[in-house]
Design a protein around this motif. Structure first.
Motif, PDB file in Angstrom:
ATOM      1  N   PHE A 138      47.524  36.556  46.114  1.00 31.11           N
ATOM      2  CA  PHE A 138      46.291  35.944  45.639  1.00 31.11           C
ATOM      3  C   PHE A 138      45.724  36.739  44.472  1.00 31.11           C
ATOM      4  O   PHE A 138      45.895  37.951  44.372  1.00 31.11           O
ATOM      5  N   LEU A 139      45.074  36.019  43.589  1.00 31.78           N
ATOM      6  CA  LEU A 139      44.328  36.588  42.471  1.00 31.78           C
ATOM      7  C   LEU A 139      42.852  36.466  42.806  1.00 31.78           C
ATOM      8  O   LEU A 139      42.406  35.431  43.311  1.00 31.78           O
ATOM      9  N   LEU A 140      42.083  37.502  42.519  1.00 33.38           N
ATOM     10  CA  LEU A 140      40.681  37.502  42.910  1.00 33.38           C
ATOM     11  C   LEU A 140      39.809  38.111  41.825  1.00 33.38           C
ATOM     12  O   LEU A 140      40.156  39.144  41.242  1.00 33.38           O
ATOM     13  N   GLU A 141      38.702  37.451  41.553  1.00 36.49           N
ATOM     14  CA  GLU A 141      37.646  38.028  40.729  1.00 36.49           C
ATOM     15  C   GLU A 141      36.441  38.289  41.614  1.00 36.49           C
ATOM     16  O   GLU A 141      36.028  37.427  42.397  1.00 36.49           O
ATOM     17  N   ALA A 142      35.869  39.474  41.508  1.00 41.07           N
ATOM     18  CA  ALA A 142      34.670  39.828  42.264  1.00 41.07           C
ATOM     19  C   ALA A 142      33.629  40.396  41.312  1.00 41.07           C
ATOM     20  O   ALA A 142      33.963  40.991  40.286  1.00 41.07           O
ATOM     21  N   ARG A 143      32.361  40.195  41.683  1.00 41.53           N
ATOM     22  CA  ARG A 143      31.261  40.750  40.904  1.00 41.53           C
ATOM     23  C   ARG A 143      30.237  41.354  41.857  1.00 41.53           C
ATOM     24  O   ARG A 143      30.200  41.001  43.038  1.00 41.53           O
ATOM     25  N   LYS A 144      29.390  42.214  41.329  1.00 45.23           N
ATOM     26  CA  LYS A 144      28.402  42.895  42.160  1.00 45.23           C
ATOM     27  C   LYS A 144      27.052  42.181  42.100  1.00 45.23           C
ATOM     28  O   LYS A 144      26.679  41.615  41.078  1.00 45.23           O
ATOM     29  N   TYR A 145      26.350  42.219  43.227  1.00 45.49           N
ATOM     30  CA  TYR A 145      24.967  41.772  43.305  1.00 45.49           C
ATOM     31  C   TYR A 145      24.765  40.364  42.741  1.00 45.49           C
ATOM     32  O   TYR A 145      23.892  40.126  41.906  1.00 45.49           O
ATOM     33  N   CYS A 146      25.572  39.425  43.185  1.00 51.41           N
ATOM     34  CA  CYS A 146      25.417  38.049  42.721  1.00 51.41           C
ATOM     35  C   CYS A 146      25.464  37.103  43.924  1.00 51.41           C
ATOM     36  O   CYS A 146      25.692  37.518  45.055  1.00 51.41           O
ATOM     37  N   LYS A 147      25.234  35.818  43.682  1.00 48.41           N
ATOM     38  CA  LYS A 147      25.197  34.839  44.754  1.00 48.41           C
ATOM     39  C   LYS A 147      26.555  34.717  45.438  1.00 48.41           C
ATOM     40  O   LYS A 147      27.597  34.821  44.797  1.00 48.41           O
TER      41      LYS A 147
ATOM     42  N   PHE B  31      30.386  44.235  46.353  1.00 49.24           N
ATOM     43  CA  PHE B  31      31.032  43.190  45.572  1.00 49.24           C
ATOM     44  C   PHE B  31      30.934  41.852  46.303  1.00 49.24           C
ATOM     45  O   PHE B  31      30.919  41.801  47.540  1.00 49.24           O
ATOM     46  N   VAL B  32      30.894  40.785  45.533  1.00 51.97           N
ATOM     47  CA  VAL B  32      30.933  39.431  46.080  1.00 51.97           C
ATOM     48  C   VAL B  32      32.159  38.726  45.497  1.00 51.97           C
ATOM     49  O   VAL B  32      32.305  38.668  44.276  1.00 51.97           O
ATOM     50  N   PRO B  33      33.062  38.206  46.325  1.00 52.59           N
ATOM     51  CA  PRO B  33      34.203  37.435  45.799  1.00 52.59           C
ATOM     52  C   PRO B  33      33.688  36.179  45.090  1.00 52.59           C
ATOM     53  O   PRO B  33      32.894  35.423  45.660  1.00 52.59           O
ATOM     54  N   LYS B  34      34.145  35.958  43.860  1.00 54.07           N
ATOM     55  CA  LYS B  34      33.644  34.821  43.085  1.00 54.07           C
ATOM     56  C   LYS B  34      34.712  33.769  42.800  1.00 54.07           C
ATOM     57  O   LYS B  34      34.428  32.570  42.810  1.00 54.07           O
ATOM     58  N   VAL B  35      35.927  34.201  42.499  1.00 55.91           N
ATOM     59  CA  VAL B  35      37.009  33.252  42.203  1.00 55.91           C
ATOM     60  C   VAL B  35      38.266  33.717  42.932  1.00 55.91           C
ATOM     61  O   VAL B  35      38.654  34.887  42.829  1.00 55.91           O
ATOM     62  N   LEU B  36      38.879  32.806  43.674  1.00 56.20           N
ATOM     63  CA  LEU B  36      40.088  33.108  44.440  1.00 56.20           C
ATOM     64  C   LEU B  36      41.165  32.090  44.087  1.00 56.20           C
ATOM     65  O   LEU B  36      40.902  30.883  44.065  1.00 56.20           O
ATOM     66  N   ARG B  37      42.351  32.584  43.804  1.00 57.76           N
ATOM     67  CA  ARG B  37      43.465  31.683  43.524  1.00 57.76           C
ATOM     68  C   ARG B  37      44.719  32.198  44.212  1.00 57.76           C
ATOM     69  O   ARG B  37      45.120  33.355  44.018  1.00 57.76           O
ATOM     70  N   PHE B  38      45.354  31.351  45.006  1.00 49.05           N
ATOM     71  CA  PHE B  38      46.568  31.731  45.703  1.00 49.05           C
ATOM     72  C   PHE B  38      47.789  31.482  44.812  1.00 49.05           C
ATOM     73  O   PHE B  38      47.833  30.514  44.045  1.00 49.05           O
ATOM     74  N   VAL B  39      48.762  32.370  44.950  1.00 53.28           N
ATOM     75  CA  VAL B  39      50.003  32.281  44.181  1.00 53.28           C
ATOM     76  C   VAL B  39      51.133  31.891  45.128  1.00 53.28           C
ATOM     77  O   VAL B  39      51.365  32.556  46.140  1.00 53.28           O
ATOM     78  N   VAL B  40      51.827  30.814  44.777  1.00 47.89           N
ATOM     79  CA  VAL B  40      52.918  30.281  45.591  1.00 47.89           C
ATOM     80  C   VAL B  40      54.222  30.479  44.819  1.00 47.89           C
ATOM     81  O   VAL B  40      54.327  30.092  43.654  1.00 47.89           O
TER      82      VAL B  40
END
Length: 248
Positions: free
Chosen positions: A209-218, A190-199
């Motif tokens: 934190f909220l995280l979106e990950a995808r496989k085999y990407c930049k 997996f590659v982390p693509k979008v990260l957002r912290f929750v305060v």
């Protein structure tokens, strides 16, 4: 249902038009489920098949089903009483044709589902290692909060096997586990693509934190602005109010 029925209460999730039964002696959903549903909802399309790993009483599939009226959802849960509650919630909300609840151990994912079956996978996993926090909780709470029956590596490994190569994996976790999560993602392609912290409050440090990950990407990580839950007046910020209003 084997648990004490006096502990089961109905919550009317008015914003989403849902009736959710919860077990007061077990883990009950909070705002983290709402934030994760909102964060992941943008990637749920009409044709999507979505899996929630560790679904509990099914709150995340229910919330996502309100954001997309055509997608189909599956919730995997290991605790038998939670599975019974989740199935009851499916029945009460007339979502039998769109939400399936399966009882099983995510570590046995290869026996439960075919490879690359899902377009989107979400998870609100146990946050704490087994040697951290209070360990004298009830068994139900212990399993939900601590990595007793699965750890972050188990969750990510299951997601990697079950998600399509073009799919997105979403999770919410505590900030002190960010390194563990990133290491596990890398080990499972997996590659982390979008990260957002929750305060929690406007003048505090991030706790989640909220995280979106995808496989085999930049390897290009986008860090979004912090999501602040409470403002100076100790009420929900406009953004959090909007997240709840979008569930209507």
């Amino acid at each position: 249902m084997s648990e004490d029925k006096s502990l089961v209460r109905q919550e009317n999730f008015v914003q989403a038009g849902l009736k959710i039964f919860q077990d007061s002696a077990a883990f009950c959903y909070g705002i983290d489920a709402v934030l994760l549903s909102s964060f992941a909802g943008k990637k749920v399309k009409n044709s999507s098949l979505v899996l929630d790993l560790g679904t509990g009483n099914g709150i995340i599939p229910f919330l996502l089903s309100k954001k997309n009226q055509c997608a189909k959802f599956c919730g995997l849960e290991i605790q038998h009483d939670a599975v019974l509650l989740a199935k009851k919630n499916v029945e009460e909300n007339n979502l039998n044709e769109r939400i399936e609840i399966i009882e099983g151990d995510l570590r046995n994912h290869k026996d439960l589902f075919e490879k690359q079956k899902f377009d989107v996978i979400v998870s609100n996993p146990p946050y704490m290692k087994t040697n951290c926090g209070k360990m004298n909780e009830s068994e139900k709470l212990l399993i939900a909060r601590h990595e007793v029956l699965c750890n972050i590596d188990d969750v990510v490994k299951a997601a990697s096997y079950l998600i399509k190569d073009t799919g997105s994996f979403f999770l919410i976790h505590r900030c002190e586990r960010l390194t563990d999560v990133f290491n596990s993602l890398k080990e499972n392609n997996f590659v982390p693509k979008v990260l957002r912290f929750v305060v929690s409050h406007f003048n505090k440090e991030p706790v989640m934190f909220l995280l979106e990950a995808r496989k085999y990407c930049k390897s290009e990580l986008k860090i979004e602005k912090n999501l602040i839950v409470y403002g100076e007046d100790n009420v929900y910020t406009d953004e959090v109010k909007k997240i709840y209003s979008e569930l209507q």
